[in-house]
Design an enzyme around this catalytic site. Structure first.
Site, PDB file in Angstrom:
ATOM      1  N   ARG A  58       0.825  -1.221   0.000  1.00 45.66           N
ATOM      2  CA  ARG A  58       0.000   0.000   0.000  1.00 45.66           C
ATOM      3  C   ARG A  58       0.859   1.271   0.000  1.00 45.66           C
ATOM      4  NH1 ARG A  58      -2.091  -3.354  -1.207  1.00 45.66           N
ATOM      5  NH2 ARG A  58      -3.867  -4.524  -0.425  1.00 45.66           N
ATOM      6  N   SER A  60     -10.752   0.043   3.365  1.00 48.99           N
ATOM      7  CA  SER A  60      -9.956  -0.129   4.590  1.00 48.99           C
ATOM      8  C   SER A  60      -9.420   1.218   5.051  1.00 48.99           C
ATOM      9  CB  SER A  60      -8.767  -1.052   4.332  1.00 48.99           C
ATOM     10  OG  SER A  60      -9.220  -2.264   3.811  1.00 48.99           O
ATOM     11  N   GLU A  63      -4.725   4.462   6.078  1.00 47.56           N
ATOM     12  CA  GLU A  63      -4.468   4.190   4.657  1.00 47.56           C
ATOM     13  C   GLU A  63      -4.846   5.369   3.745  1.00 47.56           C
ATOM     14  OE1 GLU A  63      -5.453   0.175   2.966  1.00 47.56           O
ATOM     15  OE2 GLU A  63      -6.374   1.378   1.407  1.00 47.56           O
TER      16      GLU A  63
END
Ligand SMILES: Cc1cc2nc3c(=O)[nH]c(=O)nc-3n(C[C@H](O)[C@H](O)[C@H](O)COP(=O)(O)OP(=O)(O)OC[C@H]3O[C@@H](n4cnc5c(N)ncnc54)[C@H](O)[C@@H]3O)c2cc1C
Length: 339
Positions: free
Chosen positions: A164, A238, A334
């Protein structure tokens, strides 16, 4: 076509549905506009590149110039004996692009179906799902240096992809505009079915009758059953990354929490399921005013309507502090915060 700057209500341009406004917004539709974009951007203190708004937390007032990427186009630009080389413009919708690839017989992205957002944003956080990370399918990323006013081609290595994360995510916001992405898709399709939810596909594969389209359909069905639809309930998928801990921390945690979920990594570390930690800390399904934690996915924070980033970030901060106090594990957000 010349660029025109307008104020814009961004509330419907971020999947969290956070109330947000920008004084200066420009829609970028053609690579020929890039030099003009640089001239324009230099007159602002900062620039934000916005794709589908599915991985950002927008402040109520976004300062500077917001660049909305809308360039379109998908093309087969070459092939090797082993792979198709496919290029897509940054403004293409990611899911539509995956679908187009399959329709043309270019398989390999099906596990990443139904991830919201644009092609241009996909390399930024190296999107991943159901056992496939985007970087394994990337050949090159074409980007425009907004400040210097020049284009550059990044090889896969130069993108410095991590979980990520990428070179682009670590740069000052508004420096680089990814204009198009070249994918290298293997001609010899190898289905990626290790993810537990894909067991039905594994059975079909064992019987020798699985197709990329079937995996695509299965991934779409699983995602639709598990994740809230942002069109119905504002969210950014998320909200936290899965934290990675070393082997000794993993053993310490596992001793106290025998059912803790974690996945061993090739370098000896362990990736913990952040959703499990949040759930165990008792946050799943909790609501605080206009924001809350989804009742089926503890990793997903939701906007029940009219929330601002301040409320959402306060909730996220409390979750992080609680998880750290209970388990000694730090959660990392995130989505990108845009103030
Ligand atoms: C319901 C839901 C499910 C999700 N599931 C997943 C998942 O399974 N896996 C996963 O990895 N992610 C997932 N996400 C997160 C998100 O969809 C991805 O990160 C997606 O790639 C973001 O695309 P976007 O166009 O919406 O980017 P935006 O939110 O608009 O932008 C995200 C970041 O990328 C930058 N950016 C955008 N476009 C460009 C460009 N052309 N050039 C340079 N920088 C750019 C922005 O400045 C910002 O920093 C999910 C989100 C939602 C809402």
């Amino acid at each position: 076509m010349s660029l025109s700057v307008e104020p814009k209500d961004l509330s419907s341009m971020n999947t969290l549905g956070l109330a947000s406004h920008a004084d200066a917004c420009v829609v970028f539709t053609d690579d020929a506009q890039l030099p003009d974009l640089t001239r324009l951007a230099r007159t602002y203190e900062r620039t934000l590149v916005l794709g589908g708004g599915s991985n950002v937390v927008l402040a109520a007032q976004v300062s500077g110039l917001v660049v909305c990427t809308r360039t379109q186009g998908v093309a087969l630009v070459g092939e090797t004996p082993d792979a198709w080389l496919v290029e897509a413009q940054a403004g293409e919708t990611w899911h539509k692009f995956v679908d187009t690839c399959l329709a043309n017989g270019w398989a390999g992205l099906e596990n990443l179906a139904l991830i919201p957002g644009t092609v241009g944003a996909a390399p930024v956080q190296n999107i991943g799902a159901y056992g496939v990370e985007l970087d394994t399918r990337i050949d090159q990323v074409h980007a425009w240096d907004i400040q210097q006013g020049e284009s550059r081609v990044f090889s896969r290595d130069e993108c410095a992809f991590l979980y990520r994360d990428s070179f682009f995510k670590r740069q000052p916001p508004g420096r680089w505009l990814i204009t198009r992405v070249r994918f290298r898709l293997a001609k010899q399709w190898v289905p990626q079915l290790a993810y537990p939810d894909l067991s039905a596909c594994r059975e079909s594969a064992a019987a020798g009758r699985i197709t990329p389209r079937q995996v695509f359909d299965a991934v779409c069905a699983i995602r639709q059953s598990k994740l809230p639809d942002p069109a119905v309930l504002g969210n950014a998928g998320s909200f936290f990354k899965n934290p990675v801990v070393d082997a000794s921390a993993w053993q310490r945690l596992k001793a106290g929490l025998p059912d803790l979920v974690g996945y061993p990594q090739p370098d000896g570390t362990f990736k913990l399921a952040a959703g499990w930690l949040i759930d165990r800390a008792g946050w799943k399904g909790r609501r605080r005013g206009a924001v809350g934690v989804h009742d089926r996915q503890a990793l997903v924070l939701v906007n029940f309507g009219r929330a601002t980033s301040t409320e959402l970030l306060a909730l996220a901060q409390d979750i992080c502090a609680d998880v750290y106090a209970r388990f000694g594990v730090r959660l990392e957000q995130e989505p990108v915060l845009v103030a």
